[in-house]
Design a protein around this motif. Sequence first.
Motif, mmCIF file in Angstrom:
data_model
loop_
_atom_site.group_PDB
_atom_site.id
_atom_site.type_symbol
_atom_site.label_atom_id
_atom_site.label_comp_id
_atom_site.label_asym_id
_atom_site.label_seq_id
_atom_site.Cartn_x
_atom_site.Cartn_y
_atom_site.Cartn_z
ATOM 1 N N ARG A 152 22.571 -58.533 8.145
ATOM 2 C CA ARG A 152 22.355 -59.945 7.798
ATOM 3 C C ARG A 152 21.951 -60.747 9.032
ATOM 4 N N GLY A 171 29.789 -72.865 6.066
ATOM 5 C CA GLY A 171 30.652 -73.256 4.945
ATOM 6 C C GLY A 171 31.853 -74.045 5.441
ATOM 7 N N THR A 172 32.452 -73.568 6.525
ATOM 8 C CA THR A 172 33.640 -74.222 7.099
ATOM 9 C C THR A 172 33.309 -75.665 7.491
ATOM 10 N N GLU A 190 19.951 -58.455 2.640
ATOM 11 C CA GLU A 190 18.608 -59.057 2.548
ATOM 12 C C GLU A 190 18.706 -60.438 1.898
ATOM 13 N N THR A 194 23.889 -72.269 -1.107
ATOM 14 C CA THR A 194 23.135 -71.313 -1.933
ATOM 15 C C THR A 194 23.902 -69.995 -2.016
ATOM 16 N N ARG A 237 37.421 -62.720 7.773
ATOM 17 C CA ARG A 237 37.172 -63.317 6.446
ATOM 18 C C ARG A 237 37.314 -62.269 5.353
HETATM 19 P P1 B4P Z 1 31.875 -69.369 7.078
HETATM 20 O O1 B4P Z 1 31.999 -70.841 7.193
HETATM 21 O O2 B4P Z 1 32.386 -68.707 5.840
HETATM 22 O O3 B4P Z 1 30.368 -68.840 7.378
HETATM 23 P P2 B4P Z 1 28.970 -69.142 6.735
HETATM 24 O O4 B4P Z 1 28.061 -69.383 7.886
HETATM 25 O O5 B4P Z 1 29.052 -70.200 5.693
HETATM 26 O O6 B4P Z 1 28.654 -67.819 5.855
HETATM 27 P P3 B4P Z 1 27.503 -66.842 5.417
HETATM 28 O O7 B4P Z 1 26.223 -67.062 6.132
HETATM 29 O O8 B4P Z 1 28.187 -65.563 5.613
HETATM 30 O O9 B4P Z 1 27.170 -66.908 3.898
HETATM 31 P P4 B4P Z 1 26.141 -67.447 2.869
HETATM 32 O O10 B4P Z 1 27.033 -67.663 1.740
HETATM 33 O O11 B4P Z 1 25.326 -68.595 3.322
HETATM 34 O O12 B4P Z 1 32.637 -68.783 8.364
HETATM 35 C C1 B4P Z 1 32.865 -67.398 8.522
HETATM 36 C C2 B4P Z 1 34.314 -67.123 8.929
HETATM 37 O O13 B4P Z 1 34.553 -67.574 10.245
HETATM 38 C C3 B4P Z 1 35.348 -67.828 8.052
HETATM 39 O O14 B4P Z 1 36.380 -66.917 7.772
HETATM 40 C C4 B4P Z 1 35.870 -68.987 8.901
HETATM 41 O O15 B4P Z 1 37.225 -69.272 8.667
HETATM 42 C C5 B4P Z 1 35.666 -68.491 10.313
HETATM 43 N N1 B4P Z 1 35.246 -69.554 11.221
HETATM 44 C C6 B4P Z 1 34.299 -70.494 10.971
HETATM 45 N N2 B4P Z 1 34.122 -71.288 12.046
HETATM 46 C C7 B4P Z 1 34.982 -70.824 13.022
HETATM 47 C C8 B4P Z 1 35.266 -71.202 14.371
HETATM 48 N N3 B4P Z 1 34.642 -72.229 14.954
HETATM 49 N N4 B4P Z 1 36.198 -70.494 15.066
HETATM 50 C C9 B4P Z 1 36.817 -69.453 14.489
HETATM 51 N N5 B4P Z 1 36.613 -69.036 13.226
HETATM 52 C C10 B4P Z 1 35.704 -69.708 12.500
HETATM 53 O O16 B4P Z 1 25.071 -66.252 2.549
HETATM 54 C C11 B4P Z 1 25.403 -65.012 1.911
HETATM 55 C C12 B4P Z 1 24.160 -64.281 1.362
HETATM 56 O O17 B4P Z 1 23.595 -65.049 0.272
HETATM 57 C C13 B4P Z 1 22.959 -64.062 2.293
HETATM 58 O O18 B4P Z 1 23.117 -62.922 3.100
HETATM 59 C C14 B4P Z 1 21.785 -63.926 1.290
HETATM 60 O O19 B4P Z 1 21.692 -62.643 0.729
HETATM 61 C C15 B4P Z 1 22.168 -64.904 0.187
HETATM 62 N N6 B4P Z 1 21.564 -66.234 0.377
HETATM 63 C C16 B4P Z 1 22.247 -67.409 0.626
HETATM 64 N N7 B4P Z 1 21.406 -68.430 0.775
HETATM 65 C C17 B4P Z 1 20.147 -67.923 0.619
HETATM 66 C C18 B4P Z 1 18.836 -68.490 0.698
HETATM 67 N N8 B4P Z 1 18.651 -69.793 0.980
HETATM 68 N N9 B4P Z 1 17.757 -67.673 0.498
HETATM 69 C C19 B4P Z 1 17.913 -66.381 0.215
HETATM 70 N N10 B4P Z 1 19.126 -65.762 0.144
HETATM 71 C C20 B4P Z 1 20.230 -66.527 0.347
#
Ligand code: B4P
Length: 192
Positions: free
Chosen positions: A144, A14-15, A57, A31, A127
Amino acid sequence: MNIVIFGPPGAGKGTQSKFIVKKYNTYQLSTGDLLRDEIKNGTELGNKISSIMNSGELVSDKIVSDLIEKFISNENYKNQIIFDGYPRTLTQAKNLDILLKKYQQKIDIVLKLNVSLETIKKRISERKSIEKRADDNEEIAIKRFQTYEKSSEPVLDYYRQTKLLKVVNGENSISQINDEISGLIDSIKGWL
Ligand code: B4P
């Protein structure tokens, strides 16, 4: 140009997507965000998926496929999409190709963020204090991560074969990763 950003939960998808959107005038299709919006708005779909998401999941392939088709079919986003957190399974990866073909599009690059479980636990606990997401606790984060490990390898193999996969060190600072990703995108923009 369409980009897939791939990696474990909390890897920074996301970031980095937000950074790419700003720099390259693209649109983020997360998503995870779309599914969380359904829960927040108390829709029928939201009620159905909240316990699945909060257990770590994956939501069913059919549900996410319907959500993304709405986005891909929108002419305003054509060839300007960052797929953030999609695909997460081999079925989703194949489905994405079918949908993109249907709307005369394709994926140009797949960015994979490599991050260890230890780093993820730390980031998710930070977070949690900011975003208050229901699935941000250590136990669910581990679950996860395990779900990711189980389903991700076939997706990575799929993209390795298509030669679209680029691996980025997600343990680096946010700005170092921004720079690495910009270099990769700029290099493919040259030959698009
Ligand atoms: P984020 O950027 O928030 O992490 P993410 O990878 O986007 O998030 P995530 O995988 O958790 O969620 P998703 O919504 O896809 O970074 C995390 C934290 O770290 C932040 O606070 C940021 O500031 C910090 N950070 C980032 N980069 C950094 C760095 N380089 N150094 C230091 N700090 C850093 O998924 C959520 C749920 O939705 C899944 O578990 C599933 O149930 C469902 N889902 C989503 N997509 C799906 C799909 N395609 N199929 C089935 N289920 C799905």
